[in-house]
Design a protein around this motif. Sequence first.
Motif, PDB file in Angstrom:
ATOM      1  N   UNK A   1      24.562  -6.914  29.915  1.00 29.50           N
ATOM      2  CA  UNK A   1      25.323  -8.158  29.789  1.00 29.50           C
ATOM      3  C   UNK A   1      25.518  -8.504  28.303  1.00 29.50           C
ATOM      4  N   UNK A   2      26.701  -8.934  27.946  1.00 33.07           N
ATOM      5  CA  UNK A   2      26.960  -9.259  26.547  1.00 33.07           C
ATOM      6  C   UNK A   2      26.380 -10.628  26.205  1.00 33.07           C
ATOM      7  N   UNK A   3      25.796 -10.731  25.017  1.00 38.10           N
ATOM      8  CA  UNK A   3      25.254 -12.017  24.578  1.00 38.10           C
ATOM      9  C   UNK A   3      26.385 -12.903  24.079  1.00 38.10           C
ATOM     10  N   UNK A   4      26.199 -14.189  24.288  1.00 39.52           N
ATOM     11  CA  UNK A   4      27.157 -15.153  23.733  1.00 39.52           C
ATOM     12  C   UNK A   4      26.526 -15.748  22.484  1.00 39.52           C
ATOM     13  N   UNK A   5      27.134 -15.509  21.345  1.00 40.13           N
ATOM     14  CA  UNK A   5      26.576 -16.022  20.089  1.00 40.13           C
ATOM     15  C   UNK A   5      27.556 -16.985  19.444  1.00 40.13           C
ATOM     16  N   UNK A   6      27.038 -18.107  18.988  1.00 38.70           N
ATOM     17  CA  UNK A   6      27.897 -19.018  18.245  1.00 38.70           C
ATOM     18  C   UNK A   6      27.116 -19.715  17.153  1.00 38.70           C
ATOM     19  N   UNK A   7      27.834 -20.096  16.106  1.00 38.46           N
ATOM     20  CA  UNK A   7      27.223 -20.802  14.977  1.00 38.46           C
ATOM     21  C   UNK A   7      27.835 -22.191  14.937  1.00 38.46           C
ATOM     22  N   UNK A   8      26.983 -23.195  14.823  1.00 39.80           N
ATOM     23  CA  UNK A   8      27.484 -24.565  14.756  1.00 39.80           C
ATOM     24  C   UNK A   8      26.505 -25.413  13.946  1.00 39.80           C
ATOM     25  N   UNK A   9      26.941 -26.612  13.526  1.00 39.91           N
ATOM     26  CA  UNK A   9      26.040 -27.453  12.734  1.00 39.91           C
ATOM     27  C   UNK A   9      24.780 -27.836  13.518  1.00 39.91           C
ATOM     28  N   UNK A  10      23.670 -27.924  12.806  1.00 41.75           N
ATOM     29  CA  UNK A  10      22.418 -28.414  13.378  1.00 41.75           C
ATOM     30  C   UNK A  10      22.598 -29.889  13.738  1.00 41.75           C
ATOM     31  N   UNK A  11      22.088 -30.278  14.919  1.00 44.46           N
ATOM     32  CA  UNK A  11      22.164 -31.683  15.335  1.00 44.46           C
ATOM     33  C   UNK A  11      20.836 -32.362  15.070  1.00 44.46           C
TER      34      UNK A  11
END
Length: 170
Positions: A1-11
């Motif tokens: 299964x492919x991993x879903x990776x995302x980068x976003x600001x820390x909350x």
Amino acid sequence: MTERALIRPLRDGEIPALVALAGEIWRAHYPGIISIAQIEYMLAQRYNEGLIRDELARTDLWWDVLMVDDAMTGYASYFLTDVPHEMKLDKIYLHPRTHRRGYGAMLLEHVMKFMAGAGCTRLTLAVNRHNSNAIAAYRKYGFHIAETSVREIGEGFMMDDYIMVKAVHE
Ligand SMILES: CC(C)(COP(=O)(O)OP(=O)(O)OC[C@H]1O[C@@H](n2cnc3c(N)ncnc32)[C@H](O)[C@@H]1OP(=O)(O)O)[C@@H](O)C(=O)NCCC(=O)NCCS
């Protein structure tokens, strides 16, 4: 299964999770590079919740997290220095289970895009001289060693670093 990776600001609400992740990464990665006492000292100095909350409120410093399948897996922070058009990559850390799978390159790419948008052309960082894996990664990313830096950080602990630089040509 492919991993879903995302980068976003820390909350703001994620700061405790970030501090826990940093502790896990540092305690796994730094033994052999710096002493256990120095690891704990530096974690307390740099990863306390109040400090990170203050940093999130700044307009010249940014924190991002890397989420892999919704789990916080890494982070980066960077800020504008006093030198015009220069940014410092202050932190880039991934959980050891995800090393060497391109996520470091992905985080760096994200920072470089942000930098370009902010009109910056030079990215600097400090890396411990004995952190050979990270130095190898930075070289691969196009950084070069500009100078060495040895400084005291309190309680007799020393930072023994290379300052590495990557110039971004527009
Ligand atoms: C340094 C770090 C951010 C690199 O991210 P990464 O996702 O593991 O590395 P990448 O997959 O982007 O690797 C890119 C290239 O860097 C080099 N590289 C990365 N890790 C390496 C290692 N352990 N040994 C030798 N070369 C390495 C390789 O050339 C690699 O390309 P390749 O896998 O195609 O050969 C990550 O390993 C990390 O968090 N390390 C521990 C914490 C740390 O030291 N952070 C930096 C503090 S200054």
